[in-house]
Scaffold this motif. Structure first.
Motif, PDB file in Angstrom:
ATOM      1  N   GLY A 147      -9.528   9.721   3.955  1.00 28.55           N
ATOM      2  CA  GLY A 147      -8.994   8.228   3.948  1.00 28.55           C
ATOM      3  C   GLY A 147      -9.169   7.845   2.547  1.00 28.55           C
ATOM      4  N   GLY A 148      -9.002   8.697   1.704  1.00 26.86           N
ATOM      5  CA  GLY A 148      -9.233   8.382   0.240  1.00 26.86           C
ATOM      6  C   GLY A 148      -8.400   7.318  -0.320  1.00 26.86           C
ATOM      7  N   SER A 149      -7.294   6.861   0.404  1.00 28.36           N
ATOM      8  CA  SER A 149      -6.459   5.625  -0.130  1.00 28.36           C
ATOM      9  C   SER A 149      -6.922   4.495   0.342  1.00 28.36           C
ATOM     10  CB  SER A 149      -5.072   5.848   0.242  1.00 28.36           C
ATOM     11  OG  SER A 149      -4.732   5.798   1.803  1.00 28.36           O
ATOM     12  N   SER A 150      -7.954   4.300   1.350  1.00 29.77           N
ATOM     13  CA  SER A 150      -8.320   3.112   2.012  1.00 29.77           C
ATOM     14  C   SER A 150      -9.514   2.335   0.794  1.00 29.77           C
ATOM     15  CB  SER A 150      -9.331   3.349   3.215  1.00 29.77           C
ATOM     16  OG  SER A 150     -10.525   4.117   2.464  1.00 29.77           O
ATOM     17  N   GLY A 151      -9.831   1.222   1.344  1.00 30.54           N
ATOM     18  CA  GLY A 151     -10.679   0.292   0.626  1.00 30.54           C
ATOM     19  C   GLY A 151     -11.740   0.903   0.104  1.00 30.54           C
ATOM     20  N   ILE A 152     -12.200   1.475   1.018  1.00 31.76           N
ATOM     21  CA  ILE A 152     -13.743   2.373   1.118  1.00 31.76           C
ATOM     22  C   ILE A 152     -13.346   3.736   0.035  1.00 31.76           C
ATOM     23  CG2 ILE A 152     -15.178   4.130   2.153  1.00 31.76           C
ATOM     24  CD1 ILE A 152     -16.242   1.575   3.018  1.00 31.76           C
ATOM     25  N   ALA A 171      -5.687  12.546   2.681  1.00 33.79           N
ATOM     26  CA  ALA A 171      -4.812  11.212   2.926  1.00 33.79           C
ATOM     27  C   ALA A 171      -3.631  11.887   3.559  1.00 33.79           C
ATOM     28  CB  ALA A 171      -4.444  10.454   1.752  1.00 33.79           C
ATOM     29  N   GLY A 172      -2.889  10.619   4.284  1.00 35.62           N
ATOM     30  CA  GLY A 172      -1.745  11.092   4.970  1.00 35.62           C
ATOM     31  C   GLY A 172      -0.268  11.268   4.510  1.00 35.62           C
ATOM     32  N   SER A 173      -0.073  10.844   3.394  1.00 30.43           N
ATOM     33  CA  SER A 173       1.276  10.697   2.545  1.00 30.43           C
ATOM     34  C   SER A 173       1.105  11.045   1.015  1.00 30.43           C
ATOM     35  CB  SER A 173       1.937   9.284   2.817  1.00 30.43           C
ATOM     36  OG  SER A 173       1.374   8.415   1.903  1.00 30.43           O
ATOM     37  N   GLU A 174       2.443  11.447   0.569  1.00 29.79           N
ATOM     38  CA  GLU A 174       2.480  11.934  -0.829  1.00 29.79           C
ATOM     39  C   GLU A 174       2.068  10.766  -1.766  1.00 29.79           C
ATOM     40  OE1 GLU A 174       2.756  14.933  -1.959  1.00 29.79           O
ATOM     41  OE2 GLU A 174       2.316  15.507   0.262  1.00 29.79           O
ATOM     42  N   GLU A 175       2.669   9.681  -1.423  1.00 27.66           N
ATOM     43  CA  GLU A 175       2.372   8.312  -2.014  1.00 27.66           C
ATOM     44  C   GLU A 175       0.782   7.875  -2.335  1.00 27.66           C
ATOM     45  OE1 GLU A 175       3.282   3.337  -2.031  1.00 27.66           O
ATOM     46  OE2 GLU A 175       3.847   4.581  -0.167  1.00 27.66           O
ATOM     47  N   LYS A 176       0.120   8.042  -0.958  1.00 28.72           N
ATOM     48  CA  LYS A 176      -1.275   8.036  -0.835  1.00 28.72           C
ATOM     49  C   LYS A 176      -2.085   9.183  -1.981  1.00 28.72           C
ATOM     50  CE  LYS A 176      -1.591   5.382   3.164  1.00 28.72           C
ATOM     51  NZ  LYS A 176      -2.158   5.545   4.711  1.00 28.72           N
ATOM     52  N   LYS A 316      -0.123   1.696   6.101  1.00 33.01           N
ATOM     53  CA  LYS A 316       0.886   1.958   5.029  1.00 33.01           C
ATOM     54  C   LYS A 316       0.033   1.308   3.649  1.00 33.01           C
ATOM     55  CE  LYS A 316       4.934   0.975   7.797  1.00 33.01           C
ATOM     56  NZ  LYS A 316       5.752   0.043   8.069  1.00 33.01           N
ATOM     57  N   HIS A 317      -0.872   0.839   3.699  1.00 32.98           N
ATOM     58  CA  HIS A 317      -1.640   0.181   2.587  1.00 32.98           C
ATOM     59  C   HIS A 317      -2.312   1.186   1.681  1.00 32.98           C
ATOM     60  CE1 HIS A 317      -4.723  -0.253   5.547  1.00 32.98           C
ATOM     61  NE2 HIS A 317      -5.619  -0.600   4.644  1.00 32.98           N
ATOM     62  N   ILE A 318      -2.653   0.798   0.511  1.00 33.77           N
ATOM     63  CA  ILE A 318      -3.427   1.505  -0.385  1.00 33.77           C
ATOM     64  C   ILE A 318      -4.435   0.668  -1.093  1.00 33.77           C
ATOM     65  CG2 ILE A 318      -3.508   2.962  -2.514  1.00 33.77           C
ATOM     66  CD1 ILE A 318      -0.886   3.907  -1.955  1.00 33.77           C
ATOM     67  N   GLY A 319      -5.842   0.740  -0.795  1.00 30.83           N
ATOM     68  CA  GLY A 319      -6.744  -0.111  -1.278  1.00 30.83           C
ATOM     69  C   GLY A 319      -6.779  -1.225  -0.335  1.00 30.83           C
ATOM     70  N   LYS A 320      -7.278  -2.325  -0.753  1.00 30.88           N
ATOM     71  CA  LYS A 320      -7.592  -3.714   0.126  1.00 30.88           C
ATOM     72  C   LYS A 320      -6.635  -4.573   0.338  1.00 30.88           C
ATOM     73  CE  LYS A 320     -11.733  -4.518   0.676  1.00 30.88           C
ATOM     74  NZ  LYS A 320     -12.467  -4.253   1.918  1.00 30.88           N
ATOM     75  N   ILE A 321      -6.549  -5.183   1.362  1.00 28.55           N
ATOM     76  CA  ILE A 321      -5.909  -6.350   1.792  1.00 28.55           C
ATOM     77  C   ILE A 321      -6.619  -7.429   1.702  1.00 28.55           C
ATOM     78  CG2 ILE A 321      -4.345  -7.225   3.690  1.00 28.55           C
ATOM     79  CD1 ILE A 321      -4.064  -4.319   4.651  1.00 28.55           C
ATOM     80  N   LEU A 322      -6.093  -8.516   1.009  1.00 28.37           N
ATOM     81  CA  LEU A 322      -6.830  -9.869   0.745  1.00 28.37           C
ATOM     82  C   LEU A 322      -6.256 -10.972   1.304  1.00 28.37           C
ATOM     83  CD1 LEU A 322      -8.437  -8.255  -1.108  1.00 28.37           C
ATOM     84  CD2 LEU A 322      -8.347  -9.745  -3.138  1.00 28.37           C
ATOM     85  N   LEU A 323      -7.105 -11.734   1.852  1.00 29.94           N
ATOM     86  CA  LEU A 323      -6.608 -13.181   2.300  1.00 29.94           C
ATOM     87  C   LEU A 323      -7.158 -14.335   1.384  1.00 29.94           C
ATOM     88  CD1 LEU A 323      -7.609 -13.004   6.304  1.00 29.94           C
ATOM     89  CD2 LEU A 323      -5.467 -12.809   5.312  1.00 29.94           C
ATOM     90  N   THR A 324      -6.293 -15.142   1.108  1.00 28.93           N
ATOM     91  CA  THR A 324      -6.507 -16.386   0.086  1.00 28.93           C
ATOM     92  C   THR A 324      -6.534 -17.592   0.667  1.00 28.93           C
ATOM     93  OG1 THR A 324      -4.279 -16.430  -0.925  1.00 28.93           O
ATOM     94  CG2 THR A 324      -5.680 -14.870  -2.021  1.00 28.93           C
ATOM     95  N   VAL A 325      -7.602 -18.191   0.040  1.00 26.68           N
ATOM     96  CA  VAL A 325      -7.951 -19.595   0.836  1.00 26.68           C
ATOM     97  C   VAL A 325      -7.345 -20.656  -0.151  1.00 26.68           C
ATOM     98  CG1 VAL A 325      -9.636 -21.113   1.917  1.00 26.68           C
ATOM     99  CG2 VAL A 325      -9.642 -18.455   2.091  1.00 26.68           C
TER     100      VAL A 325
END
Length: 325
Positions: A147-152, A171-176, A316-325
């Motif tokens: 899972g190289g494209s995850s946040g970790i 990873a599971g796609s050419e983009e990742k 589908k994401h690469i890296g982190k997903i953030l919630l802003t306050v």
């Protein structure tokens, strides 16, 4: 304050932004007015009722955050009101405020925005405590990240390259795969079209890699063991592929392999504080030098936590997903 509440165990739709009571701080805690928090797989498990918060931690999801110090307990000496910080937390990041033990708080790394700093505490502490403090990955060794494209994954690639390690990822796609390559990964393997064991043996002259960081568990266990070099170390941090498997233990003895597993959330405050100190000493300089950068895929407002969870579970994401306050 407002917080994202899990109204009942279930899908993303059970996440609702509601008015709740402000957290109260203890003598050794600070109150952070949150600027941003980041999603982790553990949040989706908690939402499903499978990963409850540790005793005495906030019931709201969110394992890391960044923001501004709003209040300090009477035993706190390092931080003062108005300081900008990020923190490793046991829960409560999906909210406007959170109480955090002072030992789990970090300064914002130099050159990183207040919001983007929320992408670091959980992944950095996870990777540093498992791969570097425990498995002792070192310069000149080889390292496989599932899972190289995850946040970790995106952090682990950068940190390992910083320290002179040859990095393999799946990873599971050419983009990742392309994104991982851009971050510095040396060998990128599409697990949907290639057998990673075969490819690793080809790339290492039949030896295998020295360390593997795995979030899959059961379904990869034997294949991970088959991919390790003599004195190789497998570290498991998740079970996306299940917890039960059948394995041939012979290779453990033949190649002196080590298998370990650990989570971060359930560790004691003392243990977390030790990890945080190590991270500030060893990782923060690499971030300040621009060798490790935040990889943020998308920002959502806190009220859209359900949509953010849908994105995470789509993978589908690469890296982190953030919630802003």
């Amino acid at each position: 304050m407002k917080a994202v509440v899990i109204t009942s165990p279930g899908g993303p739709e059970v996440l609702k932004l509601q008015e709740v009571e402000d957290p109260q701080i203890k003598d050794d805690e600070i109150l952070i007015k949150i600027a941003a928090t980041a999603l982790n797989r553990a949040d989706t498990l908690q939402r499903q009722g499978k990963h409850p918060p540790p005793k005495d931690d906030s019931e709201y999801p969110g394992l890391e955050c960044s923001g501004t110090v709003e209040a300090v307990g009477k035993d706190v000496t390092r931080w003062k009101i108005g300081d900008q910080v990020c923190a490793l937390i046991g829960g409560g990041g999906y909210a406007e405020k959170v109480a955090v033990p002072t030992g789990q708080v970090l300064p914002i790394p130099s050159g990183v925005s207040l919001q983007d700093a929320a992408s670091f505490p959980e992944v950095v502490c996870t990777v540093w405590s498992t791969i570097f403090m425990t498995s002792k990955l070192s310069s000149g060794e080889t390292f496989l990240i599932h899972g190289g494209s995850s946040g970790i994954g995106t952090f682990a690639i950068q940190m390992a390259k910083c320290l002179g390690v040859k990095v393999f990822i799946t990873a599971g796609s050419e983009e990742k795969l392309a994104a991982c390559k851009e971050l510095g990964a040396d060998v990128c393997i599409n697990y949907k079209t290639e057998d990673f064991v075969t490819r690793i043996k080809e790339e290492t002259g039949g030896k295998g890699v020295d360390v593997i960081l795995d979030n899959i568990g059961g379904s990869y266990f034997q294949r991970n063991l088959d991919s390790l070099n003599v004195d190789g170390r497998l570290f498991i941090i998740g079970f996306m592929g299940g917890t039960v498997t059948q394995v041939n233990l012979g290779c453990l003895l033949a190649r002196r392999l080590t298998v370990q597993a650990a989570g971060l959330r359930s560790r004691s405050a003392k243990n977390k504080a030790q990890i945080v100190r190590e991270v500030e000493k060893n990782v923060w300089p690499a971030i300040a030098a621009g060798k490790v950068k935040p990889v943020v895929y998308k920002y959502f407002p806190l009220a859209e936590a359900a949509e953010a969870h849908q994105l995470m579970e789509s993978s589908k994401h690469i890296g982190k997903i953030l919630l802003t306050v």
